[in-house]
Write an enzyme that holds these catalytic residues in place. Structure first.
Site, mmCIF file in Angstrom:
data_model
loop_
_atom_site.group_PDB
_atom_site.id
_atom_site.type_symbol
_atom_site.label_atom_id
_atom_site.label_comp_id
_atom_site.label_asym_id
_atom_site.label_seq_id
_atom_site.Cartn_x
_atom_site.Cartn_y
_atom_site.Cartn_z
ATOM 1 N N ARG A 207 38.285 45.988 19.973
ATOM 2 C CA ARG A 207 38.887 46.153 21.311
ATOM 3 C C ARG A 207 40.366 45.768 21.289
ATOM 4 N NH1 ARG A 207 35.448 43.683 26.110
ATOM 5 N NH2 ARG A 207 36.936 44.882 27.341
ATOM 6 N N GLN B 281 39.043 42.314 36.918
ATOM 7 C CA GLN B 281 37.935 42.053 35.982
ATOM 8 C C GLN B 281 38.319 42.533 34.589
ATOM 9 O OE1 GLN B 281 34.014 43.356 38.076
ATOM 10 N NE2 GLN B 281 35.681 44.420 39.092
ATOM 11 N N HIS C 260 37.795 37.614 34.432
ATOM 12 C CA HIS C 260 36.931 37.696 33.249
ATOM 13 C C HIS C 260 37.655 37.315 31.959
ATOM 14 C CE1 HIS C 260 33.852 40.562 35.382
ATOM 15 N NE2 HIS C 260 33.800 39.323 35.816
ATOM 16 N N CYS D 294 35.307 22.453 21.396
ATOM 17 C CA CYS D 294 36.174 21.358 21.868
ATOM 18 C C CYS D 294 37.097 21.792 23.006
ATOM 19 C CB CYS D 294 36.968 20.743 20.711
ATOM 20 S SG CYS D 294 38.401 21.686 20.178
ATOM 21 N N CYS E 279 38.150 26.546 14.455
ATOM 22 C CA CYS E 279 39.100 25.722 15.194
ATOM 23 C C CYS E 279 39.807 24.724 14.272
ATOM 24 C CB CYS E 279 38.329 24.983 16.298
ATOM 25 S SG CYS E 279 39.338 23.857 17.266
ATOM 26 N N CYS F 176 38.628 21.016 15.456
ATOM 27 C CA CYS F 176 37.279 20.447 15.279
ATOM 28 C C CYS F 176 36.409 21.207 14.284
ATOM 29 C CB CYS F 176 36.561 20.351 16.632
ATOM 30 S SG CYS F 176 35.927 21.930 17.222
ATOM 31 N N SER G 255 32.557 49.459 39.468
ATOM 32 C CA SER G 255 31.249 50.031 39.817
ATOM 33 C C SER G 255 30.498 49.201 40.846
ATOM 34 C CB SER G 255 30.413 50.193 38.545
ATOM 35 O OG SER G 255 30.347 48.973 37.855
HETATM 36 P P1 OAD Z 1 32.419 49.746 35.059
HETATM 37 O O1 OAD Z 1 32.600 50.449 33.736
HETATM 38 O O2 OAD Z 1 31.081 49.204 35.393
HETATM 39 O O3 OAD Z 1 32.824 50.748 36.234
HETATM 40 C C1 OAD Z 1 34.011 51.476 36.221
HETATM 41 C C2 OAD Z 1 34.062 52.305 37.487
HETATM 42 O O4 OAD Z 1 35.313 52.985 37.511
HETATM 43 C C3 OAD Z 1 32.964 53.372 37.587
HETATM 44 O O5 OAD Z 1 32.371 53.308 38.879
HETATM 45 C C4 OAD Z 1 33.732 54.693 37.405
HETATM 46 O O6 OAD Z 1 33.206 55.747 38.199
HETATM 47 C C5 OAD Z 1 35.109 54.319 37.901
HETATM 48 N N1 OAD Z 1 36.209 55.097 37.297
HETATM 49 C C6 OAD Z 1 36.287 55.664 36.068
HETATM 50 N N2 OAD Z 1 37.478 56.235 35.874
HETATM 51 C C7 OAD Z 1 38.190 56.036 37.005
HETATM 52 C C8 OAD Z 1 39.506 56.372 37.450
HETATM 53 N N3 OAD Z 1 40.349 57.019 36.662
HETATM 54 N N4 OAD Z 1 39.877 55.980 38.688
HETATM 55 C C9 OAD Z 1 39.039 55.305 39.500
HETATM 56 N N5 OAD Z 1 37.790 54.975 39.154
HETATM 57 C C10 OAD Z 1 37.376 55.316 37.928
HETATM 58 O O7 OAD Z 1 33.561 48.634 35.131
HETATM 59 P P2 OAD Z 1 33.684 47.321 35.999
HETATM 60 O O8 OAD Z 1 33.227 47.551 37.403
HETATM 61 O O9 OAD Z 1 35.045 46.801 35.780
HETATM 62 O O10 OAD Z 1 32.470 42.236 32.447
HETATM 63 O O11 OAD Z 1 32.674 46.389 35.280
HETATM 64 C C11 OAD Z 1 32.587 45.064 35.719
HETATM 65 C C12 OAD Z 1 32.322 44.146 34.562
HETATM 66 O O12 OAD Z 1 31.155 44.565 33.883
HETATM 67 C C13 OAD Z 1 33.388 44.165 33.483
HETATM 68 O O13 OAD Z 1 34.497 43.346 33.773
HETATM 69 C C14 OAD Z 1 32.649 43.652 32.308
HETATM 70 C C15 OAD Z 1 31.323 44.384 32.480
HETATM 71 O O14 OAD Z 1 30.265 43.716 32.057
HETATM 72 C C16 OAD Z 1 32.680 41.442 31.369
HETATM 73 O O15 OAD Z 1 33.090 41.842 30.306
HETATM 74 C C17 OAD Z 1 32.401 40.036 31.648
#
Ligand code: OAD
Length: 250
Positions: free
Chosen positions: A67, A99, A117, A128, A147, A150, A194
């Site tokens: 990533r 996020q 996040h 630690c 680390c 530690c 989403s």
């Molecule tokens: P998701 O991948 O769950 O959702 C992305 C959303 O963006 C979907 O509803 C798509 O339809 C929409 N989408 C895609 N392209 C787009 C665009 N060009 N313009 C507008 N909308 C668009 O991503 P998140 O909601 O960010 O957590 O997911 C939440 C969290 O779930 C993430 O931060 C991650 C994951 O687990 C961690 O890593 C802790």
């Protein structure tokens, strides 16, 4: 609904923006949904949870190294830029909660920001109290860094599934909402998310209870779309510059 004009924001109005992976999609960063919750053949929870890290830290570092390598080459899009521009206009009356861990908002110029996040380009000790540090290293396959202080495994400074959002981050959001709703109207805009993962998905209800006007900008109806007063279906890179009154509309 189509977005043709900016959301009106008077002199005493505040704006809280929440972003998710969709906002970075037009920069070429895949969303979690796009990947169907899988990375290569692994469920994302295996590479983004404390249990996954305990079971196979090398796999977790392979995922985050990949990533990092991909995120290094990407640049902010018009959605990120529109958010940074509205912050410059509103100053203290603005807060961004993201996020996303890809750092693109900062690259676009956002500063009043809570990265709820964590950040892909920061690393911390899994044991630690050594403070998290900037780290863009793409580790060689099979490497698990340790680390200096530690000797325990280092881990990405990311909030994983099953982990709590930092209390400071939640407090900062609450303090902003309290100040905003006592000094004038508050508008909340959620974009590219989403609406599945909490606590971010619950923010719309929390601010609505405080009288905020609520907007969703998403490529499809999010899970919590019915909670918003306004839903603009479309790409954030196209819709946000219009709604947030970015370039050309001032
Ligand atoms: P998701 O991948 O769950 O959702 C992305 C959303 O963006 C979907 O509803 C798509 O339809 C929409 N989408 C895609 N392209 C787009 C665009 N060009 N313009 C507008 N909308 C668009 O991503 P998140 O909601 O960010 O957590 O997911 C939440 C969290 O779930 C993430 O931060 C991650 C994951 O687990 C961690 O890593 C802790």
């Amino acid at each position: 609904m189509h977005a043709r004009s900016p959301i009106p924001l008077g002199d005493d109005a505040s704006l809280l923006v929440l972003t998710g992976a969709g906002v970075s999609a037009e920069s070429g960063v895949p969303t979690f949904r796009d990947a169907n919750g899988l990375w290569e053949k692994y469920p994302v929870v295996r590479v983004a949870s404390p249990e996954g890290f305990a079971a196979d830290p090398a796999l977790v570092w392979r995922f985050y190294s990949q990533r990092r390598a991909r995120a290094k080459g990407v640049v902010p899009n018009a959605g990120h830029v529109a958010i940074a521009e509205v912050e410059r206009r509103l100053g203290e009356r603005f807060l961004l909660v993201t996020q996303n861990v890809d750092g693109l908002h900062r690259q676009a110029g956002s500063a009043r920001m809570v990265e709820m996040h964590g950040n892909l380009f920061r690393t911390r000790c899994s044991r630690c109290a050594r403070p998290p540090f900037e780290d863009a290293t793409v580790y060689a396959d099979g490497t698990v860094p340790t680390c200096d202080a530690c000797g325990a495994f280092l881990r990405p400074d990311i909030v994983w599934f099953g982990e709590m959002i930092a209390t400071d981050d939640m407090a900062r959001i609450e303090a902003f909402v309290n100040r905003a709703t006592t000094s004038g109207p508050l508008t909340f805009v959620a974009a590219g998310t989403s609406g599945v993962v909490y606590p971010a998905a619950g923010m719309v209800n929390a601010v609505r209870a405080r009288g905020a006007d609520t907007w969703l900008v998403n490529a499809e109806p999010a899970n919590n779309a019915s909670q918003f007063a306004h839903f603009v279906e479309g790409k954030s890179g196209e819709v946000l510059p219009v709604l947030l009154g970015g370039r050309g509309s001032r």
